[in-house]
Structure formats: structure tokens, C-alpha cells
Write an enzyme that holds these catalytic residues in place. Sequence first.
Site, PDB file in Angstrom:
ATOM      1  N   SER A 249       0.905  -1.164  -0.058  1.00 55.06           N
ATOM      2  CA  SER A 249      -0.007   0.007   0.134  1.00 55.06           C
ATOM      3  C   SER A 249       0.846   1.064   0.109  1.00 55.06           C
ATOM      4  O   SER A 249       1.827   1.406   0.477  1.00 55.06           O
ATOM      5  CB  SER A 249      -0.843  -0.040   1.349  1.00 55.06           C
TER       6      SER A 249
ATOM      7  N   LYS B  63      -4.673  -6.601   3.179  1.00 53.94           N
ATOM      8  CA  LYS B  63      -4.639  -5.598   2.285  1.00 53.94           C
ATOM      9  C   LYS B  63      -5.860  -4.980   1.607  1.00 53.94           C
ATOM     10  O   LYS B  63      -6.497  -3.829   1.701  1.00 53.94           O
ATOM     11  CB  LYS B  63      -3.477  -5.728   1.170  1.00 53.94           C
TER      12      LYS B  63
ATOM     13  N   GLU C  29      -9.756   2.401   3.721  1.00 54.33           N
ATOM     14  CA  GLU C  29      -9.730   3.693   3.226  1.00 54.33           C
ATOM     15  C   GLU C  29     -11.018   4.365   2.436  1.00 54.33           C
ATOM     16  O   GLU C  29     -10.976   5.563   2.650  1.00 54.33           O
ATOM     17  CB  GLU C  29      -8.475   3.317   1.820  1.00 54.33           C
TER      18      GLU C  29
ATOM     19  N   HIS D 252      -7.569  -3.029   4.524  1.00 52.48           N
ATOM     20  CA  HIS D 252      -7.036  -1.855   4.518  1.00 52.48           C
ATOM     21  C   HIS D 252      -7.669  -0.836   3.548  1.00 52.48           C
ATOM     22  O   HIS D 252      -8.092   0.110   3.890  1.00 52.48           O
ATOM     23  CB  HIS D 252      -5.538  -1.930   4.103  1.00 52.48           C
ATOM     24  N   ASN D 253      -7.854  -1.502   2.088  1.00 49.10           N
ATOM     25  CA  ASN D 253      -8.488  -0.592   1.397  1.00 49.10           C
ATOM     26  C   ASN D 253      -9.983  -0.440   1.588  1.00 49.10           C
ATOM     27  O   ASN D 253     -10.314   0.802   1.291  1.00 49.10           O
ATOM     28  CB  ASN D 253      -8.243  -1.311  -0.203  1.00 49.10           C
TER      29      ASN D 253
HETATM   30  P1  NBP Z   1      -1.180  -2.122 -13.927  1.00 42.26           P
HETATM   31  O1  NBP Z   1      -2.056  -2.702 -13.141  1.00 42.26           O
HETATM   32  O2  NBP Z   1      -1.694  -1.053 -15.001  1.00 42.26           O
HETATM   33  O3  NBP Z   1      -0.610  -3.208 -14.835  1.00 42.26           O
HETATM   34  C1  NBP Z   1       0.226  -3.150 -15.976  1.00 42.26           C
HETATM   35  C2  NBP Z   1       1.291  -4.194 -15.903  1.00 42.26           C
HETATM   36  O4  NBP Z   1       0.799  -5.503 -16.078  1.00 42.26           O
HETATM   37  C3  NBP Z   1       2.295  -3.937 -17.137  1.00 42.26           C
HETATM   38  O5  NBP Z   1       3.593  -4.170 -16.634  1.00 42.26           O
HETATM   39  C4  NBP Z   1       1.914  -4.877 -18.153  1.00 42.26           C
HETATM   40  O6  NBP Z   1       2.841  -5.310 -19.157  1.00 42.26           O
HETATM   41  C5  NBP Z   1       1.470  -5.996 -17.256  1.00 42.26           C
HETATM   42  N1  NBP Z   1       0.686  -7.000 -17.929  1.00 42.26           N
HETATM   43  C6  NBP Z   1      -0.664  -7.184 -18.161  1.00 42.26           C
HETATM   44 BR1  NBP Z   1      -1.721  -5.666 -18.232  1.00 42.26          BR
HETATM   45  N2  NBP Z   1      -1.060  -8.202 -18.723  1.00 42.26           N
HETATM   46  C7  NBP Z   1       0.098  -8.982 -18.633  1.00 42.26           C
HETATM   47  C8  NBP Z   1       0.434 -10.449 -19.283  1.00 42.26           C
HETATM   48  N3  NBP Z   1      -0.622 -11.099 -19.791  1.00 42.26           N
HETATM   49  N4  NBP Z   1       1.565 -10.850 -19.162  1.00 42.26           N
HETATM   50  C9  NBP Z   1       2.540 -10.077 -18.509  1.00 42.26           C
HETATM   51  N5  NBP Z   1       2.353  -8.837 -18.089  1.00 42.26           N
HETATM   52  C10 NBP Z   1       1.102  -8.294 -18.453  1.00 42.26           C
HETATM   53  O7  NBP Z   1       0.110  -1.655 -13.074  1.00 42.26           O
HETATM   54  P2  NBP Z   1       0.252  -0.934 -12.052  1.00 42.26           P
HETATM   55  O8  NBP Z   1      -0.723   0.221 -11.845  1.00 42.26           O
HETATM   56  O9  NBP Z   1       1.776  -0.793 -11.684  1.00 42.26           O
HETATM   57  O10 NBP Z   1      -0.250  -1.928 -10.752  1.00 42.26           O
HETATM   58  C11 NBP Z   1       0.596  -3.274 -10.745  1.00 42.26           C
HETATM   59  C12 NBP Z   1      -0.465  -4.064  -9.463  1.00 42.26           C
HETATM   60  O11 NBP Z   1      -0.093  -3.139  -8.212  1.00 42.26           O
HETATM   61  C13 NBP Z   1      -1.716  -4.067  -9.692  1.00 42.26           C
HETATM   62  O12 NBP Z   1      -1.996  -5.288  -9.400  1.00 42.26           O
HETATM   63  C14 NBP Z   1      -2.329  -3.025  -9.150  1.00 42.26           C
HETATM   64  O13 NBP Z   1      -3.771  -3.304  -8.496  1.00 42.26           O
HETATM   65  C15 NBP Z   1      -1.401  -3.053  -7.709  1.00 42.26           C
HETATM   66  N6  NBP Z   1      -1.331  -1.939  -6.989  1.00 42.26           N
HETATM   67  C16 NBP Z   1      -1.457  -0.612  -7.767  1.00 42.26           C
HETATM   68  C17 NBP Z   1      -1.424   0.555  -6.655  1.00 42.26           C
HETATM   69  C18 NBP Z   1      -1.408   2.080  -7.371  1.00 42.26           C
HETATM   70  O14 NBP Z   1      -1.499   2.918  -6.770  1.00 42.26           O
HETATM   71  N7  NBP Z   1      -1.363   1.989  -8.709  1.00 42.26           N
HETATM   72  C19 NBP Z   1      -1.433   0.485  -5.438  1.00 42.26           C
HETATM   73  C20 NBP Z   1      -1.250  -0.669  -4.719  1.00 42.26           C
HETATM   74  C21 NBP Z   1      -1.297  -1.952  -5.552  1.00 42.26           C
HETATM   75  P3  NBP Z   1       2.823  -4.476 -20.523  1.00 42.26           P
HETATM   76  O15 NBP Z   1       3.810  -3.108 -20.257  1.00 42.26           O
HETATM   77  O16 NBP Z   1       3.674  -5.169 -21.547  1.00 42.26           O
HETATM   78  O17 NBP Z   1       1.489  -4.067 -20.759  1.00 42.26           O
END
Ligand code: NBP
Length: 483
Positions: A133, A187, A194, A190-191
Site C-alpha cells: 500500500s 490489504k 480507506e 485496509h483498502n
Molecule cells: P497495471 O495494473 O496497470 O498493470 C500493468 C502491468 O501489467 C504492465 O507491466 C503490463 O505489461 C502487465 N501485464 C498485463 Br496488463 N497483462 C500482462 C500479461 N498477460 N502478461 C504479462 N504482463 C502483463 O500496473 P500498476 O498500476 O503498476 O499496478 C500493478 C499492480 O499493483 C496491480 O495489481 C495493482 O492493483 C497493484 N497496486 C497498484 C497501486 C496503485 O496505486 N497503482 C497501489 C497498490 C497496488 P505491458 O507493459 O507489457 O503491458
Amino acid sequence: MGNDDARATIGLTGLATMGRNLARNIARNGHTIAVHNRTTSKMTALIDEFGDEGDFVGCESLEDLVAAVERPRAIVIMVKAGEATDAVVDELVPLLDEGDIVVDAGNAHYRDTLRRQEALEEKGLHFVGMGVSGGEEGALNGPSIMVGGSDHAYEVLQPVVESIAADVDGTPCCAHIGHDGAGHFVKMVHNGIEYADMQLIAESYDLLRSVAGMTPAEVADVFEEWNGGDLESFLIEMTADVLRHTDAETGEPFVDVVRDAAEQKGTGRWTVQDALDLGVPITGIAEATFARSLSGHTEQRAAAREMFSTTPEEVDVDRDSFVDQVRAALYASKVVAYAQGFDQIAAGAEERGWDIDLGEVATIWRGGCIIRAQFLDRIREAYADEPDLTTLLTTPYFAEAVTDGVDAWREVIVAAVRGGVPTPAFSSSLAYFDGLRRDRLPAALIQALRDDFGAHTYERVDREGTFHTRWAEEGRPEEQVSD
Ligand code: NBP
């Protein structure tokens, strides 16, 4: 599979916002990290821009990634939760050796984590669901990390995880929450909390604007002041900042140019669904989730606005006193939301056999995460004094906060109802508090009705046993159904 040149402590695949920042955080803390992304340009961009921040090993394929990491390998997956995670796990698993550790750091549902953990365990691999988080900024500078999985996997991961987590008073904001899905479960809650926290803040803002007639900038001042007291927290501080922001294009308060339809994408909904299964009343979180749904029903809202456009009653309040009352109502409602969230964690832990230390959960939420707040120190102390606490509400500190604020809480809700300002989280939190403290609840009537139409039986206040009244018979005789 093996590689004598493997030199990375850890590997990470998925270099979108979160993964890229987490990888930089790991590298900046002195760990050699192998990095990979399905689309290779994200990996090369990371190395080009930030390669000098630490020791990165760029990998163009998952095979390269696996080969670059020392054994037992720890590979973190940080991709879009759901199908993408399954796709990566399926591709990764055949490349690994017994004893290797796969860490899912995305926002997975804990039930998916349980499923994946079972599947990988059969193959002699460790699967760790790790809740992270703190959003983008936290991932880079120190998130709060909730780790599930086996004790052994945590031992391997601990040095990296502790070094990258946020730090509060010398304590890293990370912990081995419990086995298998426990990290992702906590987690999720937690959300959910939030969601409640943000809804309560939003209701406070709405009341100060709509009832007390304050401008966004004036409300920002109030939030800034509140941030100097019991309510001190990341979200309160951020609210002051957002409300003070002016839209560059129109010159209007920024909050007025943002469309008023919120999303409830996943974790809030999951938290409520899980609470229903567990039978834990998390009314604050549920109302917060439904309030987001309502905001998104724009067609219904338009129809209702047209039909019921009457101006609500002007409520005359003394501004300064009203600000104090809203502060007290916000604090009391927040106590309820957290008490409910911790109840859910306790119930989930009992149901699924996780040994979750609730005081530790409060401790690791003090920094790094979105709900970080001074208030969590009070929760940590409460569980330290009494680990088997029945409800946070009755601990001296919180009991006093609620008792001191209860009159203001009621006044604020009365003003909201009269003025037509919806305050579902404030109102449901007070209803929860009143429900808990009530001597007799109308559940007695519900039990009687259920016995009447469905012979569901009831218990009596004056005798042990289960009873049924034969409602249709003359004189309505009562029979004892069981002891
Ligand atoms: P995203 O949730 O937007 O996912 C994008 C990533 O997933 C890219 O690296 C993409 O690769 C990859 N991907 C996908 Br889409 N399909 C794929 C597949 N079939 N095979 C391999 N790779 C694949 O990224 P994020 O916002 O950085 O979040 C990542 C995780 O962290 C999520 O689970 C999210 O819920 C969690 N999270 C996010 C936050 C936040 O504030 N954003 C906070 C806490 C947790 P590509 O580049 O090749 O398309």
C-alpha cells in the site's frame, strides 16, 4: 535450471507505475535486482532513466529473469491483478526450481492467492501474496507491506522487504501477517477502511460547504487545522492540499471541475462481500462503497434531480461551532470504521486459521500506506494493552473520544438530514454505535415474526432453550423445541 552468473538477490516482472517504482526502491536500498516487463521497452526505459540508482540486471525474457536471480529465487510479480497474474504465473512456474519463491505484489483477491498458493505448493514452490500500500509514491519511497505465505518464504524475503518499507520510529512498516492469503486479506480490509476514511472526509467537506456555506479554500483551512490534532493523517493533509488547488484553465476551485462520479473498482466491493460472508457489520465501509456506486448512477441522478428539485431547508448554524461538531463527528465515525475493519480482520483470521496480530497490523499501517495516521498509534496501544479486545470502541481512549463527541455527532446528522445533505457514512456509523450500546434491540420483534411466519424458533430472556409458539392455535401455546 541454474546459472552460475546469477547475481541478483531478487527478480521483478511488471514494470508499470508500481513495479518500476518498487524496483527502484529495492535497488536504491542496495539489493541487486533483475527486472523484466512483457513489453521490453519499459525495462530498457527504467534502466536508461534510473540505472545509476542501483544495481539492475535488465532481462528481455522471463527465462533471462529466472537465470539472473540467486537461488532460492525470489521473483516478484507486479502486473495487473487477475488474468495477467495467472498468465505470468503460468509462464514463470515451469522455469523455476523447487524451493523458489513467487511473490504476487499486486492487488489480488485473497481467494485467488489461496488458489495460486495451493497450485504452486504442489509443485514444490512457495507462493507469497504480498499486499503493498502507498500508491506510486509509497512504492518508491517506502510502502506499507503486508506479507502472506510461508514462514520460510518470509525469512528469505525479510531483508529486502524490511529495507524498502516505510519506517516509523525505527520500526519498518512490514510484517509477516500470516500464512497463504493473510497478507492480501489484510490489504483488502485496509483498502476497505480507506474507502470509509475518504467517504467520511468527503461528507465533512460537503457539510462544511453546503450547510456552513464555506468555500473550498476555507474548508482547506479547516482540514489543515484538523491535521494538527487527533485527526492528523495523510488523507486529511491531502484533502487540505486538494481543496486549496485552483484549476489552471478555468480559475475555479479544482474540486468543482472534477466530475462527481467515483469508481468502486475492486477492493472496497471485495471487503463488503467478505464481511457479509463473515457476518461482520462493516457499515461504514459498505456505505462508502454504495455511495461511490450511487455517484456513478448518473442517469438516475439526473432523473431524480429533475423530479425532486426542491431546495432543501436552509439550516442556520454557527459556523465555528459547526466546524467543531463536524470534527467530532468525523473522529467518532472514523473510530467506528476502524473498529469495524479490525473486527473483520479478527473474524477472517479466526475463520481461516490465520494467526494475525491486530496490534502489528496497526503498527505497519502507521507509515507508507494511504490510511497512515497518528490515530493508528492509539490502536496499536489498545491491542498491546488487551490483545483479545472485543471491540476497539470500548478501550478508554476511543470510548472517551466517542462519548465526548456523541452530542455533536447527533447534531451534525440532524443538520445534514434537515438540509438534505447525504451523510450515509456518518449516519450509519452513529446507528452502529447506538445499536451496539442499546439495552434492547428490535431484533426481538424480528425473531418473533420469523417464528410466526416460518417457525424459525426463538430464545427467551428468562429461560434457557429454544422455543416455538403455535401461532395459529387457540391460546397460542408455546413449546420448547430444544434445551
Ligand atoms: P497495471 O495494473 O496497470 O498493470 C500493468 C502491468 O501489467 C504492465 O507491466 C503490463 O505489461 C502487465 N501485464 C498485463 Br496488463 N497483462 C500482462 C500479461 N498477460 N502478461 C504479462 N504482463 C502483463 O500496473 P500498476 O498500476 O503498476 O499496478 C500493478 C499492480 O499493483 C496491480 O495489481 C495493482 O492493483 C497493484 N497496486 C497498484 C497501486 C496503485 O496505486 N497503482 C497501489 C497498490 C497496488 P505491458 O507493459 O507489457 O503491458
